[in-house]
Design a protein around this motif. Sequence first.
Motif, PDB file in Angstrom:
ATOM      1  N   THR A   1     -18.625   1.144 -48.122  1.00 59.66           N
ATOM      2  CA  THR A   1     -18.344   1.451 -46.712  1.00 59.66           C
ATOM      3  C   THR A   1     -17.397   2.780 -46.680  1.00 59.66           C
ATOM      4  O   THR A   1     -16.691   2.960 -47.609  1.00 59.66           O
ATOM      5  CB  THR A   1     -17.339   0.355 -46.402  1.00 59.66           C
ATOM      6  OG1 THR A   1     -16.289   0.249 -47.366  1.00 59.66           O
ATOM      7  CG2 THR A   1     -18.221  -0.961 -46.236  1.00 59.66           C
TER       8      THR A   1
ATOM      9  N   PRO B   1     -15.657  -0.554 -55.641  1.00 59.66           N
ATOM     10  CA  PRO B   1     -15.906  -1.477 -56.495  1.00 59.66           C
ATOM     11  C   PRO B   1     -16.597  -1.026 -57.821  1.00 59.66           C
ATOM     12  O   PRO B   1     -17.585  -0.404 -57.440  1.00 59.66           O
ATOM     13  CB  PRO B   1     -16.106  -2.608 -55.877  1.00 59.66           C
ATOM     14  CG  PRO B   1     -17.225  -1.988 -54.777  1.00 59.66           C
ATOM     15  CD  PRO B   1     -16.439  -0.787 -54.549  1.00 59.66           C
TER      16      PRO B   1
ATOM     17  N   VAL C   1     -10.319   2.415 -55.261  1.00 58.09           N
ATOM     18  CA  VAL C   1      -9.463   2.947 -54.048  1.00 58.09           C
ATOM     19  C   VAL C   1      -8.230   2.527 -54.174  1.00 58.09           C
ATOM     20  O   VAL C   1      -7.095   2.980 -54.290  1.00 58.09           O
ATOM     21  CB  VAL C   1     -10.120   2.778 -52.558  1.00 58.09           C
ATOM     22  CG1 VAL C   1      -8.944   3.208 -51.554  1.00 58.09           C
ATOM     23  CG2 VAL C   1     -11.258   3.827 -52.633  1.00 58.09           C
ATOM     24  N   ALA C   2      -7.874   1.005 -53.772  1.00 58.89           N
ATOM     25  CA  ALA C   2      -6.610   0.284 -54.199  1.00 58.89           C
ATOM     26  C   ALA C   2      -5.857   0.395 -55.274  1.00 58.89           C
ATOM     27  O   ALA C   2      -4.634   0.386 -55.409  1.00 58.89           O
ATOM     28  CB  ALA C   2      -6.733  -1.251 -53.527  1.00 58.89           C
ATOM     29  N   ASP C   3      -6.610   0.419 -56.374  1.00 54.74           N
ATOM     30  CA  ASP C   3      -6.084   0.175 -57.615  1.00 54.74           C
ATOM     31  C   ASP C   3      -5.521   1.383 -58.310  1.00 54.74           C
ATOM     32  O   ASP C   3      -4.743   1.634 -59.312  1.00 54.74           O
ATOM     33  CB  ASP C   3      -7.255  -0.532 -58.696  1.00 54.74           C
ATOM     34  CG  ASP C   3      -7.362  -1.760 -58.318  1.00 54.74           C
ATOM     35  OD1 ASP C   3      -6.361  -2.264 -57.529  1.00 54.74           O
ATOM     36  OD2 ASP C   3      -8.345  -2.454 -58.938  1.00 54.74           O
TER      37      ASP C   3
ATOM     38  N   ALA D   1     -14.036   3.585 -48.080  1.00 54.49           N
ATOM     39  CA  ALA D   1     -12.963   2.615 -48.036  1.00 54.49           C
ATOM     40  C   ALA D   1     -12.496   1.655 -49.069  1.00 54.49           C
ATOM     41  O   ALA D   1     -11.356   1.423 -49.343  1.00 54.49           O
ATOM     42  CB  ALA D   1     -13.202   1.903 -46.744  1.00 54.49           C
ATOM     43  N   ARG D   2     -13.603   1.369 -49.798  1.00 44.84           N
ATOM     44  CA  ARG D   2     -13.238   0.559 -51.090  1.00 44.84           C
ATOM     45  C   ARG D   2     -14.573   1.057 -52.234  1.00 44.84           C
ATOM     46  O   ARG D   2     -15.420   1.670 -51.655  1.00 44.84           O
ATOM     47  CB  ARG D   2     -13.721  -0.962 -50.864  1.00 44.84           C
ATOM     48  CG  ARG D   2     -12.691  -1.714 -49.792  1.00 44.84           C
ATOM     49  CD  ARG D   2     -13.193  -2.896 -49.577  1.00 44.84           C
ATOM     50  NE  ARG D   2     -12.981  -3.761 -50.755  1.00 44.84           N
ATOM     51  CZ  ARG D   2     -13.781  -4.159 -51.627  1.00 44.84           C
ATOM     52  NH1 ARG D   2     -15.189  -3.928 -51.799  1.00 44.84           N
ATOM     53  NH2 ARG D   2     -13.336  -5.010 -52.791  1.00 44.84           N
TER      54      ARG D   2
ATOM     55  N   GLU E   1     -10.973  -1.979 -58.223  1.00 42.84           N
ATOM     56  CA  GLU E   1     -11.340  -1.503 -56.973  1.00 42.84           C
ATOM     57  C   GLU E   1     -10.866  -0.187 -56.886  1.00 42.84           C
ATOM     58  O   GLU E   1      -9.654  -0.181 -56.521  1.00 42.84           O
ATOM     59  CB  GLU E   1     -11.139  -2.492 -55.785  1.00 42.84           C
ATOM     60  CG  GLU E   1     -11.791  -2.183 -54.403  1.00 42.84           C
ATOM     61  CD  GLU E   1     -11.055  -0.922 -53.868  1.00 42.84           C
ATOM     62  OE1 GLU E   1     -11.642   0.211 -53.988  1.00 42.84           O
ATOM     63  OE2 GLU E   1     -10.082  -1.219 -53.176  1.00 42.84           O
TER      64      GLU E   1
END
Length: 408
Positions: A386, A399, A140-142, A396-397, A138
């Motif tokens: 999203t 994947p 964004v977070a990673d 927002a994410r 993912e």
Amino acid sequence: MSQQPVLLPYADPAFVADPFPLYRRLREEGPVRRAIIAGGLDAWLVTRYEDGLAALSDPRLSSDVRDASDPRLIAQLPEFERESMMSTMLRCDPPDHTRLRRLVSKAFTARRVAELRPRVQEITDRLLEAVAPAGRAELVADFALPLPVTVISELMGVPVDERYYFQRWTDAMLVRGEEMPDPLVVDEAWHRMRAYVTKHLEAKRARPGDDLLSALIDAHDQEQRLSHDELIAMTFLLLVAGYVTTVNLIAGGIAALLTHPDQLTLLRDRPELLPDAIEEFLRHDGPVSPGIARFAREDVEIAGVRVPRGATVLVASAIADRDPARFPDPDRLDITRRDNGHLAFGHGIHYCLGAPLARLEGEVAIGTVLRRLPDLALAVPPADLTWRPGGLRGPARLPVTFTPDGAG
């Protein structure tokens, strides 16, 4: 031109995912258009490129929200914006803006930023090494979030185990949408952030170094060029502005390539186009949407439209950067585009101080992803992505899947 305000429908997922059809209609309706923006506030959108360029350099348009006549504007501001942002160079004009910007400008020159490239590359490689064996991530977070957070944290001396907290508080303070966020939640995050910044400044004061924060502390303690409130506000601004838009540049740029496979193939084949690609990502779907707020100090005529004193003027860079009078075939993503003088970083005396750092991080991040993650593809249909609502724009994410290290 009709002056019935148009509502920017932040509650509509279709608009949040793709605001550009509405943006195009607003630009075609006229160069200046009244709109209802986040929080139900009334603003005057400047929708065309040449008018936006002029407005961003017009001294009659102030950056200071106290020049706004709508009392709801200040009343709706969370406590952190009243206490901190009012004291930053984002929300003041000369001579205070000149003084504050001069204190930090040397840290963000092209030469100083270029010296950071090896460290940015090292952080990028480490983050991708952590996900490469899995074949999915993912991004964004990673990746897109921790990269700029790590870079600005190191510049400001924030310890590794404290970075999560200031990032979480920032997210709480900056959330935007059709409805204003819960002020109690936002103010609680600000109190925690202010307490943290105060503690961090005290620790740095006790153990100064050859860094930006030590220089700001010296400007306060020894030279009296910063007040206490300005020192707190400047530290907060650098921590927050040092990463929030860059996250969206990196994630948004990768998303743009994955939804435009011809451009992805072109960039893989011609990596020398990467700097041009970064500029095109910023123009085509940049990290700020719809644009940059100013406040009329007096009655101002913009493109033949009278804007009254005290009005909120939103220089809609996201709309102006697709103006066909300035950019041929503006809705097309074209990483070979030349003469790409977009407004994503603003213009004039408030031109984004961190632009060289954002460009560097974007180039290193996206270029390395293309090299290190073979067969990169979205893990969901493009329509299922999203997007962040209002103000700051980006996935927002994100994947994705790719060929894992060692496979095949």
